[in-house]
Design an enzyme around this catalytic site. Structure first.
Site, PDB file in Angstrom:
ATOM      1  N   GLY A 197       0.584  -1.368  -0.096  1.00 21.64           N
ATOM      2  CA  GLY A 197      -0.152   0.198  -0.036  1.00 21.64           C
ATOM      3  C   GLY A 197       0.692   1.375   0.039  1.00 21.64           C
ATOM      4  N   SER A 198       0.345   2.376   0.516  1.00 23.71           N
ATOM      5  CA  SER A 198       0.928   3.782   0.342  1.00 23.71           C
ATOM      6  C   SER A 198       2.087   3.716   1.384  1.00 23.71           C
ATOM      7  CB  SER A 198       0.023   4.836   0.590  1.00 23.71           C
ATOM      8  OG  SER A 198      -0.458   4.753   1.992  1.00 23.71           O
TER       9      SER A 198
ATOM     10  N   GLU B  23       5.730  -3.401   0.965  1.00 28.00           N
ATOM     11  CA  GLU B  23       6.016  -2.868  -0.485  1.00 28.00           C
ATOM     12  C   GLU B  23       5.034  -1.703  -0.402  1.00 28.00           C
ATOM     13  OE1 GLU B  23       5.268  -1.857  -3.647  1.00 28.00           O
ATOM     14  OE2 GLU B  23       4.159  -3.451  -4.081  1.00 28.00           O
ATOM     15  N   LEU B  24       5.738  -0.613  -0.588  1.00 31.01           N
ATOM     16  CA  LEU B  24       5.071   0.498  -0.608  1.00 31.01           C
ATOM     17  C   LEU B  24       5.066   1.540  -1.910  1.00 31.01           C
ATOM     18  CD1 LEU B  24       6.415   1.668   2.782  1.00 31.01           C
ATOM     19  CD2 LEU B  24       4.281   0.604   2.298  1.00 31.01           C
TER      20      LEU B  24
ATOM     21  N   CYS C 252       2.370   0.757  -8.403  1.00 30.59           N
ATOM     22  CA  CYS C 252       3.261   1.440  -7.497  1.00 30.59           C
ATOM     23  C   CYS C 252       4.450   1.415  -8.442  1.00 30.59           C
ATOM     24  CB  CYS C 252       3.669   0.577  -6.450  1.00 30.59           C
ATOM     25  SG  CYS C 252       3.802  -1.129  -6.659  1.00 30.59           S
TER      26      CYS C 252
ATOM     27  N   GLU D 120       3.399  10.574  -5.439  1.00 32.19           N
ATOM     28  CA  GLU D 120       3.237   9.275  -6.285  1.00 32.19           C
ATOM     29  C   GLU D 120       1.711   9.469  -6.742  1.00 32.19           C
ATOM     30  OE1 GLU D 120       2.453   4.330  -5.895  1.00 32.19           O
ATOM     31  OE2 GLU D 120       2.080   5.777  -3.921  1.00 32.19           O
TER      32      GLU D 120
END
Length: 491
Positions: free
Chosen positions: A239-240, A259-260, A293, A387
């Protein structure tokens, strides 16, 4: 339960039950997911109640022994069946993804193909779990002893999944955790409850014991409660960056795989095939409306061919077919909701006010943002520094290769980058100098193989997502010391 989810008649609301304490349930209050393209209720979920986190954690702790006692070959066989089921139910699950998220059904089919691959790779990794015979007799104090290790299940794993690839990213976490022999609690994204329920039901249909997984729906409150549960041994979150930091705070001293986010850069050098590079950037910059992402966000083009590339990119983006995600010909559907599309459009408008220009797109219809190219935005524009996670790509010129690498590295993110060039020296320099977890050569940043390590540095997180590396995260090393027994010799 899988048939009940997938055989919902077209036009009816898909029910997304919770799986709590070994039982599917739809009892109690419900929340509704309004499809961002169809703009009506498409799925209905049973959100977690105040005590559900505690029920789930305690059940998982008790159930973990049952799952751990399954032989790796048994887990692998179940995962292979899950792979086959993903292929068999490809159309039905892709349709649910299109309804819940506005993701084109052609992309949903591709995601289910990846789910099948992911489960198959997890099966292969289950068969590889083993240990080591340690060379203890190589040191004087170790003479006369033998030591061995094996990788044991961590126990209880928590998988928190995002909306943008809800089927495959869940398959990664759940598949690897099951391959490792854990009992897994899944916290589904509110935007994709039925998709998440379908993947969990698919694993159970394949023969996984009910003790192996639970599924809870809800918002950040239930996620935080699960993160804080002392029974949870390892958390895998996608996610963020901001939510990832909250997960880490709530989790405390637990093993984390985060995992950003990212604002991925792709570099196009003058020796590249410009037309091919433009087509790749157009296709991979707007797949899933840019909600990835590693989606192409910043394209840096050598100045001598910058104008030509912008024209080629603009033409390629203009040719993308935007529309109904259930239409197999649609290439770009809607974003996840109106607010997301409005945010991206506002960032484009902000860039234009600072001197950039929009060469194509820049229009919004509800949650659908027409694919947008922003040329030459300033370095401090939101479309560059943040982002975007939407249907927008920025294109900027560069003069010096070393300088553009340094420019890419100014980002607080570092997930993946792309590079178009035929120069081997530049390839090796970029691989060494770019602060990213992965570099794709003669491709954009938006390319991933599910059996290859994937993850980032800096605010893009830590740990690697692929079944092999995730099995390591979902297991612990246990050592056996045979004191006074040696296979090495006594003198």
């Amino acid at each position: 339960m899988l048939d009940a989810i997938l055989e919902t008649p077209a036009g009816d609301v898909v029910l997304a039950p919770a799986l709590l304490g070994g039982k599917w349930t739809t009892d109690g209050a419900t929340t509704e997911r309004i499809g961002p393209y169809v703009r009506k209720v498409v799925s209905r979920a049973r959100p977690a109640g105040p005590g559900d986190a505690r029920i789930a954690a305690e059940y998982a702790q008790a159930a973990a022994r049952t799952v751990a006692r399954l032989a790796p070959a048994t887990r692998a066989t179940i995962l292979d069946r899950a792979s086959a089921l993903a292929t068999g139910h490809r159309e039905a699950i892709a349709r649910i993804i299109a309804l819940e998220l506005g993701k084109p059904v052609r992309d949903g089919r591709g995601e289910l193909d990846r789910v099948a691959d992911t489960f198959a790779v997890c099966a292969a990794e289950a068969r590889q779990i083993g240990g080591e015979l340690l060379p203890v007799a190589g040191w004087a104090r170790g003479v006369g002893n033998t030591a061995l290790t094996y990788r044991a299940p961590a126990g209880v794993a928590l998988a928190i999944t995002p909306f943008n690839a809800p089927a495959n990213l869940l398959a990664h976490k759940l598949g690897a955790s099951f391959a490792a022999g854990n009992s897994t609690i899944v916290k589904a994204p509110p935007q994709a409850p039925a998709t998440s329920a379908a993947i969990v039901a698919l694993l159970l249909e394949a023969g996984a014991p009910v003790e192996s997984v639970q599924l809870l729906h809800g918002d950040g409150e239930i996620g935080a409660a699960l993160c804080a549960a002392p029974e949870v041994a390892v958390i895998s979150f996608t996610g963020s960056a901001e939510t990832g930091a909250a997960v880490a705070r709530a989790a405390g001293a637990k093993r984390l795989v985060l995992e950003l986010g990212g604002n991925a850069a792709t570099i196009v050098c003058a020796d590249a095939d410009l037309a091919a590079a433009a087509k790749v950037c157009a296709r991979t910059g707007y797949s899933n409306s840019g909600q990835s992402c590693i989606s192409v966000q910043r394209v840096y083009v050598q100045r001598s061919c910058y104008t030509e590339f912008v024209d080629l990119m603009t033409a390629a983006v203009a040719d993308l077919r935007v529309g109904d995600p259930l239409d197999p010909a649609t290439e770009v559907g809607s974003m996840v909701d109106d607010q997301a599309a409005e945010r991206v459009l506002s960032w484009a408008t902000e860039a234009v006010a600072s001197g950039a220009r929009i060469t194509v797109g820049g229009r919004r219809d509800g949650a659908t943002l027409s694919p947008t190219v922003v040329a030459d935005p300033p370095a401090d524009a939101s479309v560059i520094t943040q982002e975007v996670f939407g249907a927008l790509v920025s294109v900027l010129p560069f003069d010096d290769f070393d300088e553009v690498l340094a420019t890419c590295n100014t980002s607080r993110f570092g997930l993946q980058a792309g590079l178009f060039t035929r120069d081997v020296g530049r390839i090796l320099t970029a691989w060494r100098e770019l602060d990213v977890g992965g570099l794709v050569v003669n491709g954009s940043s938006n390319f991933r193989l599910d059996h290859v390590p994937f993850g980032g540095v800096k605010d893009s997180g830590f740990g690697r997502e692929s079944p092999r590396y995730m099995v390591e995260d979902f297991t612990v090393v246990k050592t056996l010391m045979l004191h006074g027994l040696s296979i090495w010799g006594e003198n």
